[in-house]
Design a protein around this motif. Structure first.
Motif, PDB file in Angstrom:
ATOM      1  N   ILE A  78       0.833  -1.207   0.000  1.00 22.09           N
ATOM      2  CA  ILE A  78       0.000   0.000   0.000  1.00 22.09           C
ATOM      3  C   ILE A  78       0.868   1.258   0.000  1.00 22.09           C
ATOM      4  O   ILE A  78       0.497   2.285  -0.579  1.00 22.09           O
ATOM      5  CB  ILE A  78      -0.971  -0.017   1.206  1.00 22.09           C
ATOM      6  CG1 ILE A  78      -1.998   1.099   1.061  1.00 22.09           C
ATOM      7  CG2 ILE A  78      -0.242   0.095   2.515  1.00 22.09           C
ATOM      8  CD1 ILE A  78      -3.137   0.983   2.059  1.00 22.09           C
ATOM      9  N   SER A 103       0.538   4.063  -2.906  1.00 24.85           N
ATOM     10  CA  SER A 103       0.276   5.459  -2.537  1.00 24.85           C
ATOM     11  C   SER A 103       1.334   6.395  -3.109  1.00 24.85           C
ATOM     12  O   SER A 103       1.014   7.488  -3.597  1.00 24.85           O
ATOM     13  CB  SER A 103       0.221   5.594  -1.014  1.00 24.85           C
ATOM     14  OG  SER A 103      -0.774   4.748  -0.460  1.00 24.85           O
ATOM     15  N   LEU A 130      -3.639  13.341   0.059  1.00 31.35           N
ATOM     16  CA  LEU A 130      -4.285  12.212   0.751  1.00 31.35           C
ATOM     17  C   LEU A 130      -3.481  10.930   0.577  1.00 31.35           C
ATOM     18  O   LEU A 130      -3.340  10.136   1.522  1.00 31.35           O
ATOM     19  CB  LEU A 130      -5.708  12.034   0.224  1.00 31.35           C
ATOM     20  CG  LEU A 130      -6.718  13.102   0.630  1.00 31.35           C
ATOM     21  CD1 LEU A 130      -8.029  12.932  -0.131  1.00 31.35           C
ATOM     22  CD2 LEU A 130      -6.981  13.060   2.138  1.00 31.35           C
ATOM     23  N   CYS A 131      -2.945  10.703  -0.621  1.00 39.56           N
ATOM     24  CA  CYS A 131      -2.145   9.498  -0.857  1.00 39.56           C
ATOM     25  C   CYS A 131      -0.837   9.540  -0.070  1.00 39.56           C
ATOM     26  O   CYS A 131      -0.359   8.493   0.407  1.00 39.56           O
ATOM     27  CB  CYS A 131      -1.866   9.334  -2.350  1.00 39.56           C
ATOM     28  SG  CYS A 131      -3.320   8.927  -3.329  1.00 39.56           S
ATOM     29  N   ALA A 159      -1.685   8.539   3.316  1.00 37.18           N
ATOM     30  CA  ALA A 159      -1.924   7.086   3.331  1.00 37.18           C
ATOM     31  C   ALA A 159      -0.609   6.322   3.350  1.00 37.18           C
ATOM     32  O   ALA A 159      -0.484   5.284   4.024  1.00 37.18           O
ATOM     33  CB  ALA A 159      -2.762   6.683   2.123  1.00 37.18           C
ATOM     34  N   CYS A 184       0.742   6.527   6.924  1.00 33.52           N
ATOM     35  CA  CYS A 184      -0.056   5.742   7.870  1.00 33.52           C
ATOM     36  C   CYS A 184       0.071   4.240   7.644  1.00 33.52           C
ATOM     37  O   CYS A 184      -0.258   3.452   8.533  1.00 33.52           O
ATOM     38  CB  CYS A 184      -1.527   6.139   7.768  1.00 33.52           C
ATOM     39  SG  CYS A 184      -1.863   7.821   8.320  1.00 33.52           S
ATOM     40  N   SER A 185       0.522   3.824   6.443  1.00 36.86           N
ATOM     41  CA  SER A 185       0.624   2.387   6.167  1.00 36.86           C
ATOM     42  C   SER A 185       1.588   1.687   7.108  1.00 36.86           C
ATOM     43  O   SER A 185       1.442   0.493   7.367  1.00 36.86           O
ATOM     44  CB  SER A 185       1.062   2.169   4.714  1.00 36.86           C
ATOM     45  OG  SER A 185       2.359   2.701   4.488  1.00 36.86           O
ATOM     46  N   SER A 196      -4.917   3.803   6.210  1.00 35.15           N
ATOM     47  CA  SER A 196      -4.415   4.064   4.854  1.00 35.15           C
ATOM     48  C   SER A 196      -5.493   3.793   3.819  1.00 35.15           C
ATOM     49  O   SER A 196      -5.670   4.562   2.868  1.00 35.15           O
ATOM     50  CB  SER A 196      -3.186   3.203   4.578  1.00 35.15           C
ATOM     51  OG  SER A 196      -2.121   3.534   5.432  1.00 35.15           O
ATOM     52  N   TYR A 197      -6.232   2.687   4.002  1.00 37.08           N
ATOM     53  CA  TYR A 197      -7.312   2.382   3.059  1.00 37.08           C
ATOM     54  C   TYR A 197      -8.419   3.432   3.137  1.00 37.08           C
ATOM     55  O   TYR A 197      -9.023   3.783   2.109  1.00 37.08           O
ATOM     56  CB  TYR A 197      -7.875   0.989   3.336  1.00 37.08           C
ATOM     57  CG  TYR A 197      -6.994  -0.130   2.831  1.00 37.08           C
ATOM     58  CD1 TYR A 197      -6.884  -0.392   1.474  1.00 37.08           C
ATOM     59  CD2 TYR A 197      -6.275  -0.926   3.714  1.00 37.08           C
ATOM     60  CE1 TYR A 197      -6.089  -1.410   0.996  1.00 37.08           C
ATOM     61  CE2 TYR A 197      -5.468  -1.949   3.249  1.00 37.08           C
ATOM     62  CZ  TYR A 197      -5.369  -2.186   1.892  1.00 37.08           C
ATOM     63  OH  TYR A 197      -4.567  -3.195   1.424  1.00 37.08           O
ATOM     64  N   LEU A 256      -7.999   6.615   3.845  1.00 34.94           N
ATOM     65  CA  LEU A 256      -7.496   7.805   3.160  1.00 34.94           C
ATOM     66  C   LEU A 256      -7.525   7.624   1.644  1.00 34.94           C
ATOM     67  O   LEU A 256      -7.854   8.565   0.905  1.00 34.94           O
ATOM     68  CB  LEU A 256      -6.078   8.117   3.640  1.00 34.94           C
ATOM     69  CG  LEU A 256      -5.967   8.612   5.089  1.00 34.94           C
ATOM     70  CD1 LEU A 256      -4.517   8.652   5.536  1.00 34.94           C
ATOM     71  CD2 LEU A 256      -6.596   9.997   5.226  1.00 34.94           C
ATOM     72  N   LEU A 257      -7.187   6.413   1.176  1.00 36.36           N
ATOM     73  CA  LEU A 257      -7.267   6.158  -0.269  1.00 36.36           C
ATOM     74  C   LEU A 257      -8.717   6.196  -0.747  1.00 36.36           C
ATOM     75  O   LEU A 257      -8.996   6.659  -1.862  1.00 36.36           O
ATOM     76  CB  LEU A 257      -6.639   4.796  -0.599  1.00 36.36           C
ATOM     77  CG  LEU A 257      -5.115   4.720  -0.485  1.00 36.36           C
ATOM     78  CD1 LEU A 257      -4.639   3.304  -0.779  1.00 36.36           C
ATOM     79  CD2 LEU A 257      -4.442   5.699  -1.440  1.00 36.36           C
TER      80      LEU A 257
END
Length: 504
Positions: free
Chosen positions: A141, A145, A196-197, A200, A203-204, A211-212, A214-215
């Protein structure tokens, strides 16, 4: 006789002059038209969005394992990630469409920047495979991102370059006195996704579910901000800045914002073509017998060896017919659409997301040869995918009818000669797939026969649909005329009786 006025070009010379200007742009300077760049980008983006389904479709399910358990354990998470990544890729495509509605001409620098953007986009399926195969490992992820961040930054550079060379912009912005405002407004919208990415990606390493989330916000955030803006407008009124937003045709996030119909059709055709191609790739990979097995087990008889793959071939042809007919409905729909809007594009993307899931339906239905416990569940999954792919097509047409004078040809509007036929054509697949789903629940022993019967009957139903619609309209008109006659007779009887009432 007066001499002909050669100085005034007739209407026939306008297209020739326009084509001459295009050739001058393409051959006489570094400035070029963007037609081939956009066609190439649409083809590549449709391929990338569609191949996201491969890690899901190639999930191996043991014949003795129930599909319901497999969906919960293996497929559900992969399907959710597929839908999210597919929608993020289509968000990048939609931004690309709107970006090149602002920038109408390109030069070598813009062409190379676009190629750099496409290069990063082609890497996304690999990152998705890592996300689907290792859902608890943050690197997949994180990599996805970071790629999305780079794509957004390149698009921002394209915007800055375009406004630095105003002759590349469309006519509305070229003549406007608010170019700086438009530049800031477009950059602010484009950079929301990369921000946002980026969050993410960070946060991953700490909390993957965030993270999901935010995506997912990358997909819905524009609509949330538009809803908040609408609420503010209703409470405090529209400000001058919002008036300027409204004067810009693109990057407004209004659901009625115009979208290039040609690019919607091109992207959609790409998705349908790639989905159909993936089916035959699976046939070539999994259904070619081993030469040693043909010699040893079937005594050199290739036909006898191929007969074991009969259900797989049946599933292939059935799936191809479904994809082809759904494309046929999509083609018929956009044949009468005169103007595409942002809402219609969003519904089209949702339909294409389920179209992309049809290879999964093929993989499941091709397992019939193994006589597993999964027949009913596989058929029901196929029906659900087909239903949602077709019902979103129906929703596009319904949306177009709300503003039919702007978006539809007169033939397809209320009262038009093709209106009833289009309604029947768009409603056929949702009704049939939903009916087959419930029939397989009630008559589970005949689920396979019902499913294959549907696949055989539907093409003939499309051929005879116009006849059925004409018969139905004739019957309906007859019933309506009879009811009107009854009403007229009742009114005449009341008129005859009314003079006697005062005498009584």
């Amino acid at each position: 006789m007066s001499a002909p006025r050669a100085t005034e070009p007739g209407p026939e010379s306008a297209p020739v002059r326009g084509r001459g200007m295009e050739l001058e742009l393409e051959l006489g300077s570094s400035t070029q038209t963007s037609h081939r760049l956009l066609a190439y980008s649409d083809a590549l983006l449709s391929i990338i969005a569609t191949v996201m389904i491969l890690p899901v479709a190639h999930t191996k399910i043991h014949p003795d394992q129930k599909l319901g358990e497999s969906v919960q354990q293996l497929l559900l998470a992969k399907i959710a990630v597929y839908l999210m990544t597919f929608l993020i890729v289509t968000v990048a495509w939609a931004a690309h469409v709107r970006l090149f509605q602002v920038i109408e001409l390109i030069d070598d620098v813009l062409a190379l920047l676009n190629l750099a953007c496409m290069m990063i986009i082609t890497f996304l399926p690999y990152t998705f495979s890592l996300m689907a195969s290792f859902p608890e490992v943050p690197f997949g992820i994180f990599l996805f991102s970071i790629c999305a961040v780079v794509i957004g930054l390149i698009q921002a550079v394209i915007v800055a370059y375009g406004f630095y060379h105003p002759h590349l912009l469309n006519q509305q912005i070229q003549v406007s006195e608010n170019q700086n405002f438009y530049k800031r407004h477009i950059l602010k919208i484009i950079l929301r996704g990369p921000i946002l990415c980026f969050l993410a990606a960070i946060c991953s390493f700490f909390f993957i579910p965030l993270s999901y989330v935010l995506l997912g916000l990358v997909i819905v955030f524009p609509h949330l901000t538009r809803f908040i803006t609408w609420c503010k407008t209703k409470t405090v009124g529209r400000r001058d800045e919002e008036e300027e937003h409204h004067s810009l045709e693109t990057f407004t996030f209004y659901l009625s914002e115009p979208l290039s119909k040609e690019r919607v059709e091109g992207f959609s055709d790409g998705v349908y073509a790639i989905v159909a191609t993936l089916l035959i790739l699976d046939i070539c990979e999994d259904n070619v017998p081993d030469p040693r097995e043909v010699e040893g087990k079937f005594h050199g008889s290739l036909l006898e060896a191929l007969s074991e793959y009969g259900p797989n071939y049946l599933a292939y042809f059935g799936s191809f017919v479904t994809i082809g007919l759904l494309w046929f409905v999509h083609h018929s729909l956009f044949l009468y659409v005169t103007k595409a809007t942002r809402l219609m594009g969003l519904l089209n993307i949702l339909s294409l997301a389920f179209i992309g899931g049809l290879p999964l339906a093929y993989q499941l239905t091709s397992e019939f040869a193994e006589k597993s416990h999964n027949e009913i569940e596989a058929i029901q999954v196929s029906c659900v995918i087909t239903f949602f792919a077709s019902i979103f097509q129906f929703a596009i047409w319904t949306t177009a009818l709300l503003h039919e004078r702007e978006t539809l040809h007169p033939f397809a509007r209320y009262g038009g000669k093709e209106h009833a036929f289009m309604f029947a054509k768009l409603a056929l697949y949702p009704c049939v797939s939903l009916g087959v789903f419930f029939l397989t629940c009630l008559l589970s022993e005949f689920s396979t026969a019902i499913f294959h019967l549907m696949q055989i009957v539907i093409p003939f139903a499309f051929l005879a649909l116009r006849i059925f619609v004409r018969i139905a309209l004739t019957v309906l008109r007859s019933v309506m005329s009879l009811s009107r006659r009854k009403v007229v007779l009742l009114e005449e009887e009341e008129a005859c009786l009314s003079p006697t009432e005062p005498l009584s």
